[in-house]
Design a protein around this motif. Sequence first.
Motif, PDB file in Angstrom:
ATOM      1  N   GLY A 193       0.833  -1.201   0.000  1.00  0.00           N
ATOM      2  CA  GLY A 193       0.000   0.000   0.000  1.00  0.00           C
ATOM      3  C   GLY A 193       0.860   1.240   0.000  1.00  0.00           C
ATOM      4  N   GLU A 194       0.651   2.100   0.982  1.00  0.00           N
ATOM      5  CA  GLU A 194       1.461   3.314   1.083  1.00  0.00           C
ATOM      6  C   GLU A 194       2.850   3.007   1.622  1.00  0.00           C
ATOM      7  N   GLY A 195       3.763   3.939   1.382  1.00  0.00           N
ATOM      8  CA  GLY A 195       5.099   3.786   1.948  1.00  0.00           C
ATOM      9  C   GLY A 195       6.158   3.571   0.890  1.00  0.00           C
ATOM     10  N   LEU A 196       7.242   2.897   1.301  1.00  0.00           N
ATOM     11  CA  LEU A 196       8.448   2.744   0.496  1.00  0.00           C
ATOM     12  C   LEU A 196       8.605   1.322  -0.005  1.00  0.00           C
ATOM     13  N   GLY A 197       8.987   1.200  -1.263  1.00  0.00           N
ATOM     14  CA  GLY A 197       9.418  -0.066  -1.838  1.00  0.00           C
ATOM     15  C   GLY A 197      10.804   0.112  -2.426  1.00  0.00           C
ATOM     16  N   LEU A 198      11.670  -0.901  -2.260  1.00  0.00           N
ATOM     17  CA  LEU A 198      13.051  -0.769  -2.717  1.00  0.00           C
ATOM     18  C   LEU A 198      13.565  -2.098  -3.249  1.00  0.00           C
ATOM     19  N   SER A 199      14.125  -2.059  -4.450  1.00  0.00           N
ATOM     20  CA  SER A 199      14.792  -3.209  -5.049  1.00  0.00           C
ATOM     21  C   SER A 199      16.109  -2.761  -5.654  1.00  0.00           C
ATOM     22  N   PHE A 200      16.932  -3.745  -6.032  1.00  0.00           N
ATOM     23  CA  PHE A 200      18.197  -3.458  -6.710  1.00  0.00           C
ATOM     24  C   PHE A 200      18.269  -4.340  -7.951  1.00  0.00           C
ATOM     25  N   VAL A 219      13.155   2.486  -6.789  1.00  0.00           N
ATOM     26  CA  VAL A 219      12.541   3.081  -5.601  1.00  0.00           C
ATOM     27  C   VAL A 219      11.082   3.422  -5.909  1.00  0.00           C
ATOM     28  N   GLU A 220      10.193   3.038  -4.991  1.00  0.00           N
ATOM     29  CA  GLU A 220       8.781   3.404  -5.089  1.00  0.00           C
ATOM     30  C   GLU A 220       8.360   4.134  -3.820  1.00  0.00           C
ATOM     31  N   LEU A 221       7.639   5.232  -3.994  1.00  0.00           N
ATOM     32  CA  LEU A 221       7.078   5.990  -2.882  1.00  0.00           C
ATOM     33  C   LEU A 221       5.598   6.198  -3.169  1.00  0.00           C
ATOM     34  N   ALA A 222       4.743   5.756  -2.226  1.00  0.00           N
ATOM     35  CA  ALA A 222       3.297   5.808  -2.454  1.00  0.00           C
ATOM     36  C   ALA A 222       2.602   6.540  -1.310  1.00  0.00           C
ATOM     37  N   LYS A 223       1.625   7.372  -1.691  1.00  0.00           N
ATOM     38  CA  LYS A 223       0.789   8.084  -0.734  1.00  0.00           C
ATOM     39  C   LYS A 223      -0.599   8.185  -1.328  1.00  0.00           C
ATOM     40  N   PHE A 242      -1.394   8.216  -5.222  1.00  0.00           N
ATOM     41  CA  PHE A 242      -0.254   8.721  -5.968  1.00  0.00           C
ATOM     42  C   PHE A 242       0.970   7.840  -5.712  1.00  0.00           C
ATOM     43  N   VAL A 243       1.687   7.506  -6.796  1.00  0.00           N
ATOM     44  CA  VAL A 243       2.888   6.673  -6.694  1.00  0.00           C
ATOM     45  C   VAL A 243       3.998   7.311  -7.525  1.00  0.00           C
ATOM     46  N   LEU A 244       5.176   7.418  -6.934  1.00  0.00           N
ATOM     47  CA  LEU A 244       6.373   7.890  -7.623  1.00  0.00           C
ATOM     48  C   LEU A 244       7.359   6.731  -7.724  1.00  0.00           C
ATOM     49  N   VAL A 245       7.816   6.427  -8.941  1.00  0.00           N
ATOM     50  CA  VAL A 245       8.768   5.337  -9.174  1.00  0.00           C
ATOM     51  C   VAL A 245      10.032   5.927  -9.780  1.00  0.00           C
ATOM     52  N   LEU A 246      11.185   5.590  -9.222  1.00  0.00           N
ATOM     53  CA  LEU A 246      12.484   6.094  -9.688  1.00  0.00           C
ATOM     54  C   LEU A 246      13.338   4.929 -10.161  1.00  0.00           C
ATOM     55  N   ASN A 247      13.885   5.046 -11.360  1.00  0.00           N
ATOM     56  CA  ASN A 247      14.756   4.009 -11.930  1.00  0.00           C
ATOM     57  C   ASN A 247      16.096   4.598 -12.366  1.00  0.00           C
TER      58      ASN A 247
END
Length: 288
Positions: free
Chosen positions: A129-136, A161-165, A168-173
């Motif tokens: 759901g909301e919060g931080l997701g992180l992979s490499f 990196v994923e940031l969700a609120k 709204f979701v922001l994904v950084l690659n």
Amino acid sequence: MAGGLHQRLARSRRLLGATAILAISGAPALAEFEIQESTIDPGEVQLQYRGAWHSGLPAGISPVELDADVLPDDEEAPLHQSHEFELQMSITSHWLIAVTHAFDEPVGDDFRLSAIELESQVELITRNGEGLGLSFQGGTETPVFAARDEAPPDIHFGPIVELAKSNFVLVLNPLFFKEQGHMADQEGFGFEYGWQGRYEMMDSKLWLAVEMFGEIDDMANAGPFDEQLHSIGPTFYYTFGKDDDDEGGDDDVYAKSKELTVSLGAQFGLTKETSDVALKVFIGYEFN
């Protein structure tokens, strides 16, 4: 004497034209208008197609008539196409592997298989759901056939990196790469990136997104912004089918599911080295 000067100028134009063709043909295909998510679903297999059609490429010369003048600044080079077919397999709930076959159609050349890419991804923080997701992620890309004479192989790596609120979701690659072999021409690492800001609707079946992509060949010699590749534009995604959470209890992480996702979008170039417009398509089918 005037005739000799004219011949030398004509030869120079032909040389410049040939150089322009090679430069465009060796440029990144940019079918990798891809935003990789950090979440890994156990036991899942994904089949993906990514395609891009570029127009408004930097001015070059017609490959058919090398005696012709270089295209003027306001005339565009021919359309460039690039396509990728990818197979992803989730080995565990936190580890997946992927193999990608890249095809392209450079200016003045035929449609061809140009590269094979092998990648692996490890999930470090699971987003619920909301919060931080992180992979490499990390992998290698190897040009094949005629493309071996145009670009070196490389290794690449970086976080996802994923940031969700709320919706709204922001994904950084961000991704760093290093060329390998005798054709390598870097003092430092190269850098490419993609980011996506999206709003999820209809129980996350429909995404409305803004995406941006870019590349710097060598961070040690980055050069002016206008000589780099940067583009931005809108995209939408729609998913048919049900995800794992809809079929099975919380403890059943291997619940059966089938999903088909389609996406259409456009990227608009921000620099003179980027194509003016690229239309992109994504089709993904996942199941377990």
